[in-house]
Design a protein around this motif. Structure first.
Motif, PDB file in Angstrom:
ATOM      1  N   GLY A 155       0.903   3.925  -2.933  1.00 23.84           N
ATOM      2  CA  GLY A 155       0.620   5.321  -2.562  1.00 23.84           C
ATOM      3  C   GLY A 155       1.670   6.260  -3.138  1.00 23.84           C
ATOM      4  O   GLY A 155       1.344   7.331  -3.673  1.00 23.84           O
ATOM      5  N   HIS A 210       0.835  -1.206   0.000  1.00 20.73           N
ATOM      6  CA  HIS A 210       0.000   0.000   0.000  1.00 20.73           C
ATOM      7  C   HIS A 210       0.872   1.261   0.000  1.00 20.73           C
ATOM      8  O   HIS A 210       0.565   2.228  -0.691  1.00 20.73           O
ATOM      9  CB  HIS A 210      -0.921   0.009   1.224  1.00 20.73           C
ATOM     10  CG  HIS A 210      -2.138  -0.836   1.028  1.00 20.73           C
ATOM     11  ND1 HIS A 210      -2.115  -2.212   1.116  1.00 20.73           N
ATOM     12  CD2 HIS A 210      -3.412  -0.505   0.725  1.00 20.73           C
ATOM     13  CE1 HIS A 210      -3.320  -2.677   0.885  1.00 20.73           C
ATOM     14  NE2 HIS A 210      -4.129  -1.684   0.643  1.00 20.73           N
ATOM     15  N   ALA A 211       1.942   1.219   0.789  1.00 23.62           N
ATOM     16  CA  ALA A 211       2.841   2.379   0.848  1.00 23.62           C
ATOM     17  C   ALA A 211       3.469   2.630  -0.524  1.00 23.62           C
ATOM     18  O   ALA A 211       3.541   3.778  -0.987  1.00 23.62           O
ATOM     19  CB  ALA A 211       3.925   2.132   1.900  1.00 23.62           C
ATOM     20  N   ILE A 249       1.100   6.645  -6.907  1.00 24.08           N
ATOM     21  CA  ILE A 249      -0.047   7.525  -7.199  1.00 24.08           C
ATOM     22  C   ILE A 249       0.353   8.978  -6.966  1.00 24.08           C
ATOM     23  O   ILE A 249       0.078   9.866  -7.787  1.00 24.08           O
ATOM     24  CB  ILE A 249      -1.266   7.125  -6.329  1.00 24.08           C
ATOM     25  CG1 ILE A 249      -1.780   5.752  -6.773  1.00 24.08           C
ATOM     26  CG2 ILE A 249      -2.380   8.155  -6.421  1.00 24.08           C
ATOM     27  CD1 ILE A 249      -2.750   5.098  -5.821  1.00 24.08           C
ATOM     28  N   LEU A 250       1.048   9.226  -5.860  1.00 19.87           N
ATOM     29  CA  LEU A 250       1.498  10.590  -5.549  1.00 19.87           C
ATOM     30  C   LEU A 250       2.428  11.116  -6.647  1.00 19.87           C
ATOM     31  O   LEU A 250       2.292  12.256  -7.108  1.00 19.87           O
ATOM     32  CB  LEU A 250       2.218  10.588  -4.192  1.00 19.87           C
ATOM     33  CG  LEU A 250       2.617  11.951  -3.660  1.00 19.87           C
ATOM     34  CD1 LEU A 250       1.384  12.737  -3.233  1.00 19.87           C
ATOM     35  CD2 LEU A 250       3.570  11.806  -2.473  1.00 19.87           C
TER      36      LEU A 250
END
Lengths: 250, 321
Positions: free
Chosen positions: B298, B294-295, B301-302
């Protein structure tokens, strides 16, 4: 050397190799190349031995020579000397490197291609037959009592079976999207005639867009896979290796 | 001449080594926090678990292991979960590899680890010959798959293994393979793969035996097509697939827990049920890695959002000037 020391030593080499191969992210250096060559050499050497011990020896050599019962002299399995004919046929493949004799390499290649081609009809049908069949989806709901399929919890077996057999509007919508996507993507590959009607051109464009979305999803799945590999390497270093060092403590 | 670059320009030109470093830190930190994140498993994973749990205990499972350490992050978790499920069900299985000569050593390492884990939990070890048979590596994945479909006794008949007394015997004399005369006698044909061996299995064994697959994220999109057309009974894709299986190993499928709550329901197939495991480890590699995944996602996506915003901001600035 104790077993803990051996494990710590082995994992330390693994960590060094991991760092060596990951150093290419910083820059391609001799440090990286060294580990890359070790990796390739190990893989090639291992494959060579495994191909003989696990395949050629058991599948070809032992069958050709037969097997004794215990120490012998009775045969548990008789030898099939016809297997010996496979060796010259296989070796002919290597004549591809000789200008004078490379015609011989076509014999094993021809045998392989012939066998492969003969099987392709079955392969094609087994691959695409069920896919074509599953493309034919019902698009009209058979049960309008709920938009979505109700949860199974609390239903009797008969009710659950009825729910399972019904097509609810949300599922029908999913099927409509599926069938439209299939037809649109399929229409993108129509090259036999020029598309002039506005509808067909638009449908064709929709197909291109949907294909792009599909490729994006595939790429996303691939990226997730690559991250999983990186996470595993981090776990190897921070958890397995550190744990092995901690086990060395008296 | 050095120009004054805006923040957006700088963000677009960020050094890749900085991004790699951030990624490594972001994926390392969550490894120390094991969290059981609530999740709704994918339908393909639910079917995978349900199919595996539904295999009758007296039938042998064929387990084809076509992965090596390079995909341990995904396939390692699949293999550990499958071993735990099979061992918990006392299911006999035969295991072999077709894709890579290194693959047998890799699954043997996993087997050793799981057996040690079981011993530490006071559970019996899974024994070779009696509980499972290790056939090693077979070269030429496509040819071997054809051969398995045509005559499994001929294909595996050349292999010998040591029985409980240490005497080398033909593998078909083992309790695991004795009842097998054709591939269809197997309870399930299960493939853990990082390559296209799943294509060969579908092409060559369709209709002969029930098949399911646990594969990497790279192979997932093509394997899911086979699931959609019911050529595969279930598919567990990538790390998400690992976590899905572990989640169902803990909570079951369409099954109420002690608190009366159904943690994983399968609304598309309300009649399908599968209980949670009754022994051994349930949350393993998947739950350990899931937060890190997930990290990482994330961060991607960022980076994509910042990159695009930066690009549009730069274009706007160019137009204005």
């Amino acid at each position: 050397m104790t077993i803990d020391q051996y494990i710590a030593f082995k994992l330390s080499l693994g960590v060094l190799a991991t760092l060596g191969l990951y150093s290419v992210l910083f820059k391609e250096t001799r440090f990286y190349r060294f580990f890359e060559h070790i990796f390739l050499g190990l893989a090639a050497g291992y494959t060579l031995v495994a191909t003989w011990t696990d395949t050629l020896y058991q599948v070809w050599w032992q069958r050709m020579m037969g097997q004794f019962q215990g120490e012998g002299p009775k045969m548990a399995e008789p030898g099939y000397w016809a297997y010996a004919a496979l060796l010259p046929i296989g070796l002919m493949g290597y004549t591809v490197f000789s200008k004078r004799n490379n015609w011989m390499s076509r014999i094993p290649i021809g045998i392989i291609l012939g066998m492969w081609s003969g099987q392709q009809i079955l392969v094609w049908w087994n691959t695409y037959g069920p896919q074509l069949y599953s493309t034919m989806q019902p698009i009209w709901p058979t049960n309008w009592s709920s938009m979505t399929k109700p949860p199974a919890a609390g239903l009797s077996p008969e009710q659950a079976a009825e729910v399972a057999a019904s097509l609810y509007p949300s599922q029908a919508l999913t099927n409509v999207i599926f069938v439209l996507t299939f037809l649109a993507a399929f229409s993108y590959f129509i090259f036999s005639f020029e598309l002039k009607s506005k509808f067909l051109l638009g449908f064709n464009k929709l197909g291109r867009w949907l294909l792009m979305i599909g490729f994006g999803a595939i790429f996303g799945s691939t990226v997730m896979g690559r991250f999983a590999l990186e996470i595993d390497r981090m776990a190897f270093i921070w958890i397995e290796w550190i744990q092995s060092l901690q086990n060395l403590r008296p | 001449m050095k120009q004054n670059r805006s923040v957006w320009d700088k963000l677009q030109g960020i050094d890749r080594r900085i991004l790699y470093s951030i990624l490594m830190v972001l994926t390392s930190v969550p490894l120390f926090i094991t969290v059981a994140l609530p999740v709704d498993p994918d339908p393909s994973s639910k079917d995978f678990y349900a199919t595996l749990m539904a295999v009758p205990p007296d039938q042998t499972v064929f387990l084809q292991s076509d992965w090596t350490n390079s995909t341990r992050g995904e396939n390692g978790g699949h293999m550990e979960s499958i071993f735990r499920i099979l061992m918990s069900k006392k299911q006999k299985f035969v295991i072999y590899s077709l894709a890579d000569p290194q693959a047998p050593q890799v699954f043997r390492d996993v087997m050793l680890r799981i057996n040690q884990e079981r011993e530490s939990q006071g559970l019996p070890r899974y024994k070779p010959w009696v509980d499972y048979v290790d056939l090693g590596f077979f070269a030429n994945a496509e040819g071997t798959t054809v051969s398995i479909g045509n005559d499994v006794r001929q294909t595996f008949g050349s292999r010998r293994a040591k029985d409980e007394t240490g005497v080398e015997r033909n593998v078909f004399e083992s309790p695991v393979l004795q009842p097998i005369s054709k591939v269809g006698d197997a309870g399930l044909f299960l493939i853990v793969t990082a390559s296209n061996t799943i294509d060969y299995a579908v092409q060559r064994l369709s209709g002969k035996v029930k098949m399911a697959c646990a594969c990497t994220g790279v192979i997932g999109p093509s394997a899911l097509v086979y699931y959609q057309s019911k050529q595969l009974e279930g598919v567990a894709v990538g790390l998400k697939g690992v976590y899905d299986i572990e989640y169902m190993m803990n909570y079951g499928l369409n099954v109420q827990g002690a608190d009366g709550k159904t943690m994983v329901s399968f609304s598309e197939k309300p009649t399908v049920t599968a209980p949670p495991l009754t022994e051994g480890t349930k949350f393993g590699r998947g739950s350990k890695y899931f937060a890190s995944l997930h990290a990482a996602l994330g961060l991607v996506i960022l980076a994509v959002v910042l990159g695009n915003v930066g690009m549009f901001a730069s274009r706007k600035k160019e137009k204005q000037s």
